[in-house]
Structure formats: structure tokens, C-alpha cells
Design an enzyme around this catalytic site. Structure first.
Site, PDB file in Angstrom:
ATOM      1  CE  LYS A 160      -2.371  -1.727   3.570  1.00  0.00           C
ATOM      2  NZ  LYS A 160      -3.367  -1.947   4.631  1.00  0.00           N
ATOM      3  CG  ASP A 196      -6.925  -3.564   8.155  1.00  0.00           C
ATOM      4  OD1 ASP A 196      -6.566  -4.746   7.965  1.00  0.00           O
ATOM      5  OD2 ASP A 196      -6.899  -2.708   7.260  1.00  0.00           O
TER       6      ASP A 196
HETATM    7  P1  ADP Z   1      -7.889   2.223   4.765  1.00  0.00           P
HETATM    8  O1  ADP Z   1      -7.935   2.137   6.250  1.00  0.00           O
HETATM    9  O2  ADP Z   1      -7.526   0.961   4.072  1.00  0.00           O
HETATM   10  O3  ADP Z   1      -7.156   3.420   4.219  1.00  0.00           O
HETATM   11  P2  ADP Z   1     -10.301   3.595   4.587  1.00  0.00           P
HETATM   12  O4  ADP Z   1     -11.532   3.028   5.161  1.00  0.00           O
HETATM   13  O5  ADP Z   1      -9.664   4.718   5.316  1.00  0.00           O
HETATM   14  O6  ADP Z   1      -9.361   2.421   4.293  1.00  0.00           O
HETATM   15  O7  ADP Z   1     -10.607   4.014   3.115  1.00  0.00           O
HETATM   16  C1  ADP Z   1      -9.753   4.849   2.429  1.00  0.00           C
HETATM   17  C2  ADP Z   1      -9.635   4.370   1.015  1.00  0.00           C
HETATM   18  O8  ADP Z   1     -10.916   4.178   0.465  1.00  0.00           O
HETATM   19  C3  ADP Z   1      -8.945   5.393   0.147  1.00  0.00           C
HETATM   20  O9  ADP Z   1      -7.599   5.074   0.011  1.00  0.00           O
HETATM   21  C4  ADP Z   1      -9.651   5.271  -1.173  1.00  0.00           C
HETATM   22  O10 ADP Z   1      -8.946   4.351  -1.974  1.00  0.00           O
HETATM   23  C5  ADP Z   1     -10.967   4.675  -0.857  1.00  0.00           C
HETATM   24  N1  ADP Z   1     -12.028   5.700  -0.898  1.00  0.00           N
HETATM   25  C6  ADP Z   1     -12.097   6.876  -0.249  1.00  0.00           C
HETATM   26  N2  ADP Z   1     -13.212   7.536  -0.553  1.00  0.00           N
HETATM   27  C7  ADP Z   1     -13.887   6.740  -1.417  1.00  0.00           C
HETATM   28  C8  ADP Z   1     -15.120   6.857  -2.112  1.00  0.00           C
HETATM   29  N3  ADP Z   1     -15.905   7.936  -1.982  1.00  0.00           N
HETATM   30  N4  ADP Z   1     -15.474   5.838  -2.911  1.00  0.00           N
HETATM   31  C9  ADP Z   1     -14.703   4.753  -3.066  1.00  0.00           C
HETATM   32  N5  ADP Z   1     -13.525   4.598  -2.466  1.00  0.00           N
HETATM   33  C10 ADP Z   1     -13.123   5.573  -1.641  1.00  0.00           C
HETATM   34 MG    MG Z   2      -8.367   1.430   7.961  1.00  0.00          MG
END
Ligand code: ADP
Ligand code: MG
Length: 449
Positions: A160, A196
Site C-alpha cells: 500500500k 485491521d
Molecule cells: P484504509 O484504512 O484501508 O485506508 P479507509 O476506510 O480509510 O481504508 O478508506 C480509504 C480508502 O478508500 C482510500 O484510500 C480510497 O482508496 C478509498 N475511498 C475513499 N473515498 C472513497 C469513495 N468515496 N469511494 C470509493 N472509495 C473511496
Molecule cells: Mg483502515
């Protein structure tokens, strides 16, 4: 009504390559099952691609867990520090603070990264006036980790977008505890390290006794599930363990790294893989998760533009820039009501392509739908695989991640595809498990410490 085949046949042809037939979906389930069994078994584990790491979490929450716990969440978009108070089954109080991990820290020496994490933790604890409380901490570390105990885990590889020197092969808990102790201004005990996915499962299980799977579809993708201890051969004494169950962290993102998904991958997947910072790794993840979906869409859009078949006469630097088209744009474009293209035209405008050409915008939406549908189909394959593996007849799945939470149709796509594949033989429920990384870390600290 737009008919892709008729209105934009070239785009339709390209998008066909992303279509996965029911037959191929079943084949994917079959292949993933095989890979999971290889990860679980002691003699095949070393060469397995889907590692199925044991988590040492053998108890699910009862709903009776109480107390104050610290949690760290590393491995998503933001790094977060949390103070989680389990007050009652329905009252979990969370105070949290997010910090940005700079690009420099993401690919710099691991020492700097852990010093930064300890610094953020110290800052947070001082604000909360708990720096001397010696609180138990659950560390959500969402990268491939070979656990050798509930609070001992060896880093396997970064994913990532992270790539820090001097961490792979080391016990991450020790690196962090050393960084904390080195400061001398802070007393906390790291009692558990988790993924996670595990946090998400635990969080869902706290209120839902049927939860057996934790799934992430966010920046990356991965899943964990409840396996019978008797099948987790990587646990010393697995045959005689007095606990019947073990959460297994599949590290499913790596599925396909040995070529077993090449029969459904496209040339676009191969380009995205090549230009990523971890080529040839996380094959499944690169077809599913938020870090990559936008780029897949951009690849198809740019090819059609170059052939003069989309946004004719228009171009921009932004659309030609790698990784510039974000996955959230897909959600926004697909959120436009049928026959309307307000978000789509706004997003293209931001990308330097100013147009109200409905045929073009319909084509763009079709490409987005194609990529998100494939992502959901592959995710469905993974869930069906795990449900079948557990032989579950009634199962809840706790899910977190931006793609699942914010894409307007992802949940429905999962339901539709899973129902078709399972043919009504299983009762299942897909439950959003918000902030599993934080709550789950606290729950594991509570259950295991
Ligand atoms: P992580 O903990 O894996 O980062 P999150 O729940 O914080 O996951 O989600 C963030 C990720 O989700 C971002 O990196 C992006 O790729 C994706 N993301 C963010 N906003 C949107 C959206 N509106 N629609 C689809 N994917 C999204
Ligand atoms: Mg997360």
C-alpha cells in the site's frame, strides 16, 4: 436509454475483458480455497501465496468487555491514535487523532517511522493526561505480519505505498516498544498486535454473535475468518489446543501472485501492476481496492482518448498523469441519477476535460461501473470461499474500508453476486463495521490481556 454495445462499441469491447463469468467466478472460489489450504498447512505454508497467518486471537468478544485502552492504527490512509473506552455493549467512547504520514516517512528508514509514531502517541497521551497510566495498547498494523504470539509479529513485506528500510524480518512490537521507551516520557504496554481485518471482525462480533468474517475493501483489501484450531497447523500444539477456534488473517491481497488469476486479468491490470511500487505482488488487491480502481479506469479512458473514441479533441495533463484519477471519483460518477451526468462532468472538469457530451459521460460511467463491478465480483468470490470453507449456514460479515462504505452500489453488488453463487443455501448478512481498527484493537486488548 444508453446501450453500450451500440452507442460506444469500442469501449464496450474493452470493458468486456473485465467481465467475469459465473463459471470463472466459481473457478476463482475453487483456486482460492486451494491457496488457503496451502497457507494453513505446515508443509505447504512456506511456499504458500495466501499465507493465512494465525493471529493468536482465539476468543471472540462476549459483549461484556469493559475498560480503557489505547489503540494505534497504521496501514490505512491516515495514521491514528485512539483512546477507546468500553463502557457498555452499546456505549463505546472513542477519542482519536489522525496524523499524516509523509511520503518521506513512508519510504524512509523504519527507525524514523517508529520514532514518529511514538511521538504522536506521546502527544496524544499528554493531551488526554494519560501518559503515566500504563494503559494497555492494541496495535493495529495492517501489513503482512507473521505472528508468533498475540504481541509478537515479524514483518513480512510492506504494501500500500509503504517501503521502510530495516523493518522486514523484525518484530514490529519490539520496534515500537523500543521507540516508546527511548522517549522516556510515556508509559504504555503494547499487549496485542493485530490486522485491521481482525479488528473489524472483533468489532462486529462485539454486537453480533454470528460474525465469522472480517473484510476490508479500503486502500487495500484483505479478510480474516474464524477457523477451527485443528486446521491451523502453524500453531504449535494445534492438535491439543483447548481453544476450538482461531482467527486466521488470510492476507488475501496476495492471491494470484503465482499466476493463478492470470486467466481473468487484463492488459490494464498488468500496466497498473508494473507502475506500482510493488510489482508482481498483491495481484488480487490490485483488482479490488481503492488504491488501484481509479487508475484502472484512467487506463481505459486514456486508451480510448488516444484512439479518438472518447472526449474527442480534448486532452489534459491531469488525465494523462498516473494515479491522478481517484477511486472516490468512481463513486461520485456512479452516484449520478440515471440519465444525468452532473458529477461526471464536474469531475472531468477537475481533470481538465470540459465537456457536457452525454454520450462521452455515459461511456465514462460505463467504464467506472465495469471496474467497480469486477471488484465486487472478486470480493464476492472471496467471501463465498470463506463461507464455504467454514461450512457456515448462518454468518455475518463485518466490513470496513472506503470502497465498501462509500461506493453507492458496492454492498448491493456483493449481495447480488453472493446470493447467486450461494443459491440461497446460506443465510448471511453484510454489516458495516466502522472503525474496526480502533475498536477492534481495544477489544483484543481486553479479551487477550
Ligand atoms: P484504509 O484504512 O484501508 O485506508 P479507509 O476506510 O480509510 O481504508 O478508506 C480509504 C480508502 O478508500 C482510500 O484510500 C480510497 O482508496 C478509498 N475511498 C475513499 N473515498 C472513497 C469513495 N468515496 N469511494 C470509493 N472509495 C473511496
Ligand atoms: Mg483502515
Amino acid at each position: 436509454m444508453m446501450q453500450p454495445e451500440q452507442h460506444f462499441p469500442e469501449a464496450f469491447q474493452i470493458c468486456q475483458k473485465f467481465n467475469i463469468s459465473d463459471e470463472n467466478m466459481n473457478e476463482i472460489v475453487h483456486r482460492l480455497t486451494k491457496e488457503i489450504n496451502m497457507g494453513l498447512a505446515r508443509d505447504t505454508h512456506p511456499r504458500a501465496v495466501v499465507k493465512c497467518f494465525i493471529t493468536y486471537v482465539q476468543d471472540l468478544p462476549t459483549g461484556k468487555e469493559r475498560g480503557k485502552y489505547l489503540a494505534l492504527d497504521l496501514g490505512g490512509t491516515n495514521f491514528r491514535v485512539l483512546l477507546v473506552s468500553l463502557n457498555s455493549e452499546t456505549d463505546i467512547d472513542i477519542v482519536s487523532k489522525a496524523f499524516v504520514i509523509s511520503k518521506e516517512l513512508m519510504v524512509g528508514p523504519g527507525k524514523n517511522l517508529f520514532a514518529f509514531i511514538a511521538e504522536c502517541l506521546a502527544m496524544f497521551c499528554k493531551e488526554q493526561k494519560i501518559e503515566k497510566d500504563n494503559l494497555p495498547l492494541g496495535f493495529t498494523f495492517s501489513f503482512p505480519l507473521k505472528q508468533i504470539g498475540i504481541n509478537k509479529g515479524i514483518m513480512i513485506t510492506w504494501t500500500k505505498g509503504f517501503n521502510c528500510d530495516g523493518v522486514v524480518g523484525k518484530n514490529v512490537v519490539e520496534l515500537l516498544q523500543d521507540a516508546i521507551n527511548h522517549r522516556g516520557d510515556l508509559k504504555v504496554r503494547i499487549v496485542a498486535i493485530l490486522n485491521d481485518t481482525t479488528g473489524t471482525l472483533m468489532t462486529c462480533a462485539f454486537t453480533n454473535r454470528n460474525c465469522r468474517i472480517g473484510l476490508i475493501v479500503g486502500t487495500g483489501t484483505n479478510a480474516c475468518y474464524v477457523e477451527k484450531t485443528i486446521n491451523t497447523e502453524m500453531l504449535d500444539g494445534y492438535q491439543t489446543s483447548n481453544k476450538p477456534n482461531m482467527i486466521v488473517n488470510c492476507e488475501m491481497g496476495a492471491f494470484g501472485d503465482n499466476g493463478v488469476l492470470d486467466f481473468v486479468r487484463t492488459s490494464y491490470d498488468k500496466v497498473v501492476d508494473k507502475q506500482s511500487i510493488n510489482p508482481k505482488r498483491q495481484t488480487f488487491e490490485k483488482c479490488i481496492s481503492g488504491m488501484y480502481l481509479g487508475e484502472l479506469v484512467r487506463q481505459v479512458v486514456v486508451e480510448l482518448m488516444q484512439k479518438g473514441l472518447l472526449f474527442k479533441g480534448l486532452s489534459s495533463d491531469a488525465i494523462n498523469e498516473k494515479w491522478r484519477f481517484e477511486t472516490r471519483f468512481i463513486s461520485e460518477i456512479e452516484s449520478d441519477p440515471p440519465g444525468t451526468y452532473r458529477n461526471a462532468s464536474m469531475i472531468m472538469d477537475q481533470m481538465g476535460i470540459r465537456t457536457n457530451n452525454e454520450l462521452d459521460l455515459a461511456c465514462l460511467r460505463y467504464i467506472c461501473q465495469t471496474i467497480s463491478t469486477r471488484s465486487a465480483k472478486l470480493t464476492s468470490c472471496a467471501l463465498v470461499c470463506l463461507i464455504n470453507k467454514m461450512n457456515a449456514k448462518d454468518c455475518s460479515v463485518g466490513i470496513d474500508g472506503g470502497v465498501y462504505r462509500f461506493h453507492p452500489h458496492f454492498h448491493n453488488l456483493l449481495m447480488e453476486n453472493m446470493n447467486r453463487m450461494l443459491k440461497g443455501s446460506v443465510k448471511f448478512e453484510l454489516v458495516v463495521s466502522e472503525d474496526g481498527s480502533g475498536r477492534g484493537a481495544a477489544l483484543i486488548a481486553a479479551v487477550c490481556a
